[in-house]
Design an enzyme around this catalytic site. Structure first.
Site, PDB file in Angstrom:
ATOM      1  N   HIS A   5      13.374 -12.545  33.049  1.00 46.56           N
ATOM      2  CA  HIS A   5      12.168 -11.876  32.532  1.00 46.56           C
ATOM      3  C   HIS A   5      11.762 -10.659  33.357  1.00 46.56           C
ATOM      4  O   HIS A   5      10.802  -9.985  33.017  1.00 46.56           O
ATOM      5  CB  HIS A   5      11.000 -12.862  32.503  1.00 46.56           C
ATOM      6  CG  HIS A   5      10.526 -13.234  33.886  1.00 46.56           C
ATOM      7  ND1 HIS A   5      11.182 -14.138  34.670  1.00 46.56           N
ATOM      8  CD2 HIS A   5       9.484 -12.793  34.621  1.00 46.56           C
ATOM      9  CE1 HIS A   5      10.557 -14.254  35.834  1.00 46.56           C
ATOM     10  NE2 HIS A   5       9.521 -13.440  35.827  1.00 46.56           N
TER      11      HIS A   5
HETATM   12  C1  UD1 Z   1       4.416 -12.452  35.492  1.00 43.61           C
HETATM   13  C2  UD1 Z   1       4.438 -12.120  36.993  1.00 43.61           C
HETATM   14  C3  UD1 Z   1       5.801 -12.442  37.557  1.00 43.61           C
HETATM   15  C4  UD1 Z   1       6.192 -13.868  37.238  1.00 43.61           C
HETATM   16  C5  UD1 Z   1       6.104 -14.101  35.757  1.00 43.61           C
HETATM   17  C6  UD1 Z   1       6.442 -15.509  35.396  1.00 43.61           C
HETATM   18  C7  UD1 Z   1       3.081 -10.221  37.752  1.00 43.61           C
HETATM   19  C8  UD1 Z   1       3.122  -8.804  38.138  1.00 43.61           C
HETATM   20  N1  UD1 Z   1       4.216 -10.689  37.183  1.00 43.61           N
HETATM   21  O1  UD1 Z   1       5.343 -11.617  34.846  1.00 43.61           O
HETATM   22  O2  UD1 Z   1       5.771 -12.264  38.952  1.00 43.61           O
HETATM   23  O3  UD1 Z   1       7.495 -14.094  37.705  1.00 43.61           O
HETATM   24  O4  UD1 Z   1       4.775 -13.822  35.322  1.00 43.61           O
HETATM   25  O5  UD1 Z   1       6.440 -15.690  34.006  1.00 43.61           O
HETATM   26  O6  UD1 Z   1       2.086 -10.864  37.948  1.00 43.61           O
HETATM   27  N2  UD1 Z   1       3.060 -12.735  27.352  1.00 43.61           N
HETATM   28  C9  UD1 Z   1       2.902 -13.597  26.293  1.00 43.61           C
HETATM   29  N3  UD1 Z   1       2.261 -14.784  26.533  1.00 43.61           N
HETATM   30  C10 UD1 Z   1       1.780 -15.136  27.748  1.00 43.61           C
HETATM   31  C11 UD1 Z   1       1.953 -14.238  28.820  1.00 43.61           C
HETATM   32  C12 UD1 Z   1       2.594 -13.052  28.609  1.00 43.61           C
HETATM   33  O7  UD1 Z   1       3.328 -13.332  25.180  1.00 43.61           O
HETATM   34  O8  UD1 Z   1       1.214 -16.241  27.865  1.00 43.61           O
HETATM   35  C13 UD1 Z   1       3.791 -11.470  27.116  1.00 43.61           C
HETATM   36  C14 UD1 Z   1       2.875 -10.303  26.900  1.00 43.61           C
HETATM   37  O9  UD1 Z   1       3.418  -9.515  25.928  1.00 43.61           O
HETATM   38  C15 UD1 Z   1       2.913  -9.561  28.224  1.00 43.61           C
HETATM   39  C16 UD1 Z   1       4.299  -9.890  28.739  1.00 43.61           C
HETATM   40  O10 UD1 Z   1       4.593 -11.202  28.244  1.00 43.61           O
HETATM   41  O11 UD1 Z   1       2.675  -8.216  28.064  1.00 43.61           O
HETATM   42  C17 UD1 Z   1       4.407  -9.896  30.230  1.00 43.61           C
HETATM   43  O12 UD1 Z   1       3.409 -10.750  30.806  1.00 43.61           O
HETATM   44  P1  UD1 Z   1       2.808 -10.417  32.262  1.00 43.61           P
HETATM   45  O13 UD1 Z   1       1.890 -11.510  32.688  1.00 43.61           O
HETATM   46  O14 UD1 Z   1       2.287  -9.033  32.284  1.00 43.61           O
HETATM   47  O15 UD1 Z   1       4.062 -10.393  33.185  1.00 43.61           O
HETATM   48  P2  UD1 Z   1       5.283 -11.383  33.268  1.00 43.61           P
HETATM   49  O16 UD1 Z   1       6.501 -10.640  32.881  1.00 43.61           O
HETATM   50  O17 UD1 Z   1       4.991 -12.675  32.584  1.00 43.61           O
END
Ligand code: UD1
Length: 399
Positions: free
Chosen positions: A217
């Site tokens: 991811h």
């Molecule tokens: C985040 C953490 C990363 C961790 C990862 C575990 C930061 C900078 N990054 O990255 O260190 O390894 O979580 O998963 O804090 N989304 C959903 N549903 C959710 C959450 C996210 O659909 O419940 C989608 C959204 O489109 C979002 C994207 O995933 O924009 C990324 O989510 P985000 O929390 O920004 O970063 P992660 O890639 O999950």
């Protein structure tokens, strides 16, 4: 009766939940046994809402027996600045209202850094669990989060000696650092029975050691079409030799669709994100794990399952020096997996203090530091601020 110690525990994203769970359980055990002279610890759980999908959050609360959060800040997704700012503005009033003695943060996600910044500016002491890890790669948002959090936190609880060395090199006084071990392994050990009961292998028609378990991811792997195409092609090719199981993070699934990448004919099972017990069961039984997650590098080390980490560096070098982990590049996925299937892997050992007792050592640390003046860096010390006498967040303060 000793005055209770009030601790706000912060969890925001998937990898945080298995770190706060054993702490909450250990605090509950401590409180049951606390004698007259020993303070109780009053936990207050804040979920920032950084992760919010049922499969990214709720399932972990249910599986790990985490009580419902006292507050959910509901921040959701956004750019780094937007997400960090939203967490900060919503966390500040919680601190003002609850007046904790400590804010406890775990890991390296945006929620970790945002809540540390808020608490520090309110003169609330911060304890960071999983402190001192460094990838030395500031292109990773997590590295920025780690650096900011560790430079502000009052008490730095580390998982491994390399973390202590990193902090010492950065000039952190040893009085602020304590090696407590790996909190992830507390959760893992406490859940082994449930892992044994997982039915994921039979549901997916998999045989032990006859499949490859993939989780990816990181923006560096999945956010460009070129990289994601190369990776998926390699998995499609290797899946002719051994099935690939790929529970997909929402970020990765979104990019796959956005780039229009077709998998074609292959033996890859692309699933929704799996829960904690199923993920551990897959890690334990896989022939090999391919990942860019920090947690998977550790869990595979514990199970002695060969792990190929698709990154140029890792903040968890102990998984390489004593464990079964190896760093690989995007353009070598097929050949490296092929070599593992041919039997080239090393199995490693389990590092010291990955023993299921880290949460006990953390509780001991909190009790020990409660009355001690805490050094805030460069040798300066401050006495703990009394509950109820905090500087209002809106008032400017001089250090
Ligand atoms: C985040 C953490 C990363 C961790 C990862 C575990 C930061 C900078 N990054 O990255 O260190 O390894 O979580 O998963 O804090 N989304 C959903 N549903 C959710 C959450 C996210 O659909 O419940 C989608 C959204 O489109 C979002 C994207 O995933 O924009 C990324 O989510 P985000 O929390 O920004 O970063 P992660 O890639 O999950």
């Amino acid at each position: 009766m000793a005055k209770p110690i009030k601790v706000i525990l912060v969890a925001g994203a998937r990898p945080n939940f298995m770190k706060v769970a054993p702490l909450l359980h250990c605090i509950a055990r401590h409180n049951q046994q606390a004698m007259n002279g020993t303070p109780r610890i009053e936990p207050f759980l804040v979920h920032t809402g950084q992760h919010y999908d049922e499969k990214m959050s709720d399932v972990f609360f249910a599986e790990l027996g985490i009580p419902a959060p006292d507050v959910n800040l509901g921040v959701g997704s956004g750019s780094h600045a937007v997400q960090t700012a939203n967490i900060m503005t919503r966390f500040e009033p919680v601190c003002e209202r609850e007046k904790p003695d400590w804010v406890l943060v775990v890991g390296d996600v945006n929620s970790t850094m945002a809540c540390t910044l808020v608490a520090s500016k309110m003169h609330i002491r911060v304890v960071h669990v999983e402190a001192g890890l460094r990838s030395f790669d500031r292109n990773m948002p997590e590295e920025i989060n780690r650096l900011v959090t560790d430079s502000l936190a009052n008490l730095l609880l580390t998982p491994s000696p390399d973390a202590d060395e990193n902090l010492a090199r950065e000039g952190v006084p040893s009085s602020r650092i304590q090696l407590v071990g790996n909190i992830m392994i507390d959760s893992l050990l406490a859940n082994l029975d449930k892992v044994d009961q997982s039915t994921i292998l039979s549901r997916l028609n998999l045989q032990k050691r006859r499949f490859i378990y993939v989780t990816l991811h990181r923006p560096s792997n999945v956010d460009t079409k070129e990289s994601l195409t190369l990776i998926m092609r390699a998995f499609a090719d290797i899946s002719c030799k051994m099935p690939v199981v790929f529970p997909m993070h929402p970020r990765t699934r979104a990019r796959l669709a956005e780039f229009g990448i077709e998998i074609g004919k292959s033996n890859i099972a692309i699933l929704d994100p799996v829960g904690y017990h199923d993920s551990l069961a897959l890690t334990q039984s896989a022939r090999c794990v391919v990942t860019d997650s920090g947690g998977l590098q550790e869990e595979s080390t514990f199970f002695r399952t060969p792990c190929l980490t698709l990154r140029p560096n890792t903040e968890r070098p102990i998984t390489i020096t004593v464990g079964s982990n190896r760093l690989i590049k995007v353009n070598e996925v097929f050949e490296q997996l092929d070599a593992v299937l041919a039997g080239s892997e090393t199995l490693g050992t389990v590092p010291p203090l990955w023993d299921g007792k880290t949460s006990e050592r953390i509780v001991e640390s909190l009790l020990k530091y409660e009355d001690a003046p805490v050094s805030v860096g460069n040798g300066t010390t401050v006495s703990p601020v009394q509950t109820g006498s905090r500087v209002p967040a809106t008032q400017s303060v001089q250090r």
